[in-house]
Design a protein around this motif. Structure first.
Motif, mmCIF file in Angstrom:
data_model
loop_
_atom_site.group_PDB
_atom_site.id
_atom_site.type_symbol
_atom_site.label_atom_id
_atom_site.label_comp_id
_atom_site.label_asym_id
_atom_site.label_seq_id
_atom_site.Cartn_x
_atom_site.Cartn_y
_atom_site.Cartn_z
ATOM 1 N N ALA A 130 36.224 12.524 24.895
ATOM 2 C CA ALA A 130 37.062 11.387 24.525
ATOM 3 C C ALA A 130 38.451 11.845 24.094
ATOM 4 C CB ALA A 130 36.390 10.595 23.398
ATOM 5 N N ALA A 131 38.506 12.970 23.365
ATOM 6 C CA ALA A 131 39.800 13.492 22.921
ATOM 7 C C ALA A 131 40.670 13.900 24.102
ATOM 8 C CB ALA A 131 39.579 14.684 21.990
ATOM 9 N N LEU A 132 40.079 14.583 25.084
ATOM 10 C CA LEU A 132 40.840 15.001 26.263
ATOM 11 C C LEU A 132 41.193 13.814 27.142
ATOM 12 C CD1 LEU A 132 38.868 18.259 27.148
ATOM 13 C CD2 LEU A 132 41.129 18.080 26.069
ATOM 14 N N ALA A 133 40.298 12.834 27.220
ATOM 15 C CA ALA A 133 40.590 11.631 28.003
ATOM 16 C C ALA A 133 41.756 10.872 27.396
ATOM 17 C CB ALA A 133 39.358 10.740 28.075
ATOM 18 N N ALA A 134 41.821 10.834 26.058
ATOM 19 C CA ALA A 134 42.929 10.145 25.387
ATOM 20 C C ALA A 134 44.257 10.805 25.717
ATOM 21 C CB ALA A 134 42.701 10.139 23.876
ATOM 22 N N LEU A 135 44.265 12.124 25.827
ATOM 23 C CA LEU A 135 45.498 12.828 26.187
ATOM 24 C C LEU A 135 45.897 12.507 27.623
ATOM 25 C CD1 LEU A 135 44.861 16.352 24.633
ATOM 26 C CD2 LEU A 135 46.159 14.442 23.670
ATOM 27 N N SER A 136 44.927 12.413 28.508
ATOM 28 C CA SER A 136 45.213 12.092 29.904
ATOM 29 C C SER A 136 45.791 10.703 30.028
ATOM 30 C CB SER A 136 43.935 12.211 30.751
ATOM 31 O OG SER A 136 43.438 13.537 30.737
ATOM 32 N N LEU A 137 45.240 9.753 29.266
ATOM 33 C CA LEU A 137 45.731 8.383 29.297
ATOM 34 C C LEU A 137 47.141 8.293 28.740
ATOM 35 C CD1 LEU A 137 42.554 6.400 28.241
ATOM 36 C CD2 LEU A 137 43.614 6.441 30.505
ATOM 37 N N HIS B 262 40.416 25.579 25.754
ATOM 38 C CA HIS B 262 40.171 25.960 27.148
ATOM 39 C C HIS B 262 40.843 24.975 28.097
ATOM 40 C CE1 HIS B 262 37.472 29.350 26.825
ATOM 41 N NE2 HIS B 262 36.688 28.713 25.971
ATOM 42 N N ALA B 263 40.591 23.681 27.875
ATOM 43 C CA ALA B 263 41.108 22.651 28.775
ATOM 44 C C ALA B 263 42.632 22.611 28.762
ATOM 45 C CB ALA B 263 40.536 21.289 28.389
ATOM 46 N N LEU B 264 43.228 22.662 27.574
ATOM 47 C CA LEU B 264 44.689 22.580 27.481
ATOM 48 C C LEU B 264 45.350 23.864 27.977
ATOM 49 C CD1 LEU B 264 45.188 20.729 24.068
ATOM 50 C CD2 LEU B 264 45.262 19.786 26.389
ATOM 51 N N SER B 265 44.701 24.995 27.782
ATOM 52 C CA SER B 265 45.256 26.256 28.294
ATOM 53 C C SER B 265 45.347 26.214 29.809
ATOM 54 C CB SER B 265 44.381 27.437 27.846
ATOM 55 O OG SER B 265 44.413 27.583 26.450
ATOM 56 N N GLU B 266 44.324 25.643 30.429
ATOM 57 C CA GLU B 266 44.353 25.507 31.889
ATOM 58 C C GLU B 266 45.438 24.526 32.316
ATOM 59 O OE1 GLU B 266 41.320 24.448 35.600
ATOM 60 O OE2 GLU B 266 40.579 24.487 33.541
ATOM 61 N N ARG B 267 45.570 23.437 31.578
ATOM 62 C CA ARG B 267 46.584 22.422 31.916
ATOM 63 C C ARG B 267 47.986 23.004 31.895
ATOM 64 N NH1 ARG B 267 46.814 16.835 28.578
ATOM 65 N NH2 ARG B 267 44.931 16.523 29.819
ATOM 66 N N TYR B 268 48.263 23.866 30.914
ATOM 67 C CA TYR B 268 49.623 24.386 30.761
ATOM 68 C C TYR B 268 49.786 25.806 31.311
ATOM 69 C CZ TYR B 268 50.529 20.273 27.951
ATOM 70 O OH TYR B 268 50.677 18.974 27.536
ATOM 71 N N GLY B 269 48.781 26.296 32.014
ATOM 72 C CA GLY B 269 48.892 27.609 32.638
ATOM 73 C C GLY B 269 49.027 28.742 31.653
ATOM 74 N N ALA B 270 48.360 28.633 30.513
ATOM 75 C CA ALA B 270 48.485 29.644 29.461
ATOM 76 C C ALA B 270 47.785 30.944 29.829
ATOM 77 C CB ALA B 270 47.908 29.105 28.152
#
Length: 280
Positions: free
Chosen positions: A266-273, A141-149
């Motif tokens: 934590a997984a999504l925060a690591a990607l943001s960092l 869900h989070a990554l789909s929103e990030r990349y406009g999927a």
């Protein structure tokens, strides 16, 4: 509108298991392709694939094909392994999605139902798997929103509980289910002006499997399927089930859900960092 080059990646769902045609499988992606005006359709999905397989094997081949439209639906098989690590799953999916975006392809994604619930496993066994699938879905869900999927919700109850949509194995859509997935993706694509043709028909050519056929599959081939997919998970799953029961007796089951939520965050925060190399 120019014709699209469509490349599908993923596991057995996208390979088309449950929708037999001739000696092989068809599936939702093949049903969708003509409705998108795709002049080239390539299905790279392989049954049993995990996120690592999509990243390391399917993605390089997909990029060589210079797709305009890319579908990435994967993650269930990751949840069935003792090596399951939501941070690793998130990092792999992020890399796959990012690669598609860099190459200018429109991305199709979906969240998926919990395999434990689909198989009707006992609660103590099903809940750990459900927790893992919810974690994967949260990342998707989070990554789909990030990349406009173009993102399709396939984990909701109405879709899951309608047995006419599923094949005898209770894990893969039947023809009717694959047609529904194709039609729902078409509607989302049409809303973005990416579907040039008419929506795929939702009417199946073959009858839905009977209850007796489903029970027969579970009693024979189904047992083998679960064993092959979960060989390295079974010992850990039993441990997880014991832990599940212990927390349930103590009334502390919420702690397990909270821990899973923190792991996703934590997984999504690591990607943001990772996107901010100068961050402290």
């Amino acid at each position: 509108m120019k014709p699209l080059r469509f490349v599908a990646m993923g596991d057995s769902l996208t390979e088309g298991i449950g929708d037999p045609v001739g000696e092989g499988w068809r599936g939702w992606a093949a049903l969708l392709a003509p409705s998108c005006g795709a002049v080239e359709f390539h299905n790279l999905a392989v049954s049993g694939s995990q996120t690592a397989d999509v990243l390391n094997r399917q993605l390089p081949e997909a990029l060589k094909l210079r797709p305009d439209l890319v579908s990435v639906i994967v993650g269930v098989n990751d949840t069935l392994r003792c090596t399951f690590d939501i941070q690793a799953v998130a990092a792999r999916l992020d890399e796959v999605y990012a690669a598609a975006a860099r190459h200018g392809a429109h991305l199709l994604t979906a969240c998926l139902p919990d395999p434990g619930a689909m198989l009707g496993l006992p609660g103590a066994l099903a809940r750990p798997l459900a927790r893992r699938q919810r974690a994967v879905n949260a990342v998707v869900h989070a990554l789909s929103e990030r990349y406009g999927a173009v993102h399709l919700h396939l984990a909701e109850d109405e879709w899951v509980t309608d047995r006419t949509l599923w094949s005898a194995d209770r894990l893969h859509p039947g023809e009717r289910g694959h047609r529904l997935v194709a039609a729902r993706f078409h509607a989302l694509l049409a809303a973005r002006g990416l579907a040039a043709g008419s929506p795929p028909s939702c009417e199946p050519q073959l009858p839905s499997p009977t209850r007796s056929a489903s029970l027969l599959w579970l009693a024979t081939a189904g047992t083998g399927w679960v064993a092959r997919r979960c060989t390295d998970l079974l010992p850990q799953l039993l441990t997880l089930a014991v832990d599940e029961v212990r927390h349930q007796v103590r009334g502390s089951s919420a702690r397990l859900d909270l821990s899973a939520t923190h792991a996703v965050a934590a997984a999504l925060a690591a990607l943001s960092l990772a996107e901010q190399p100068d961050a402290a």
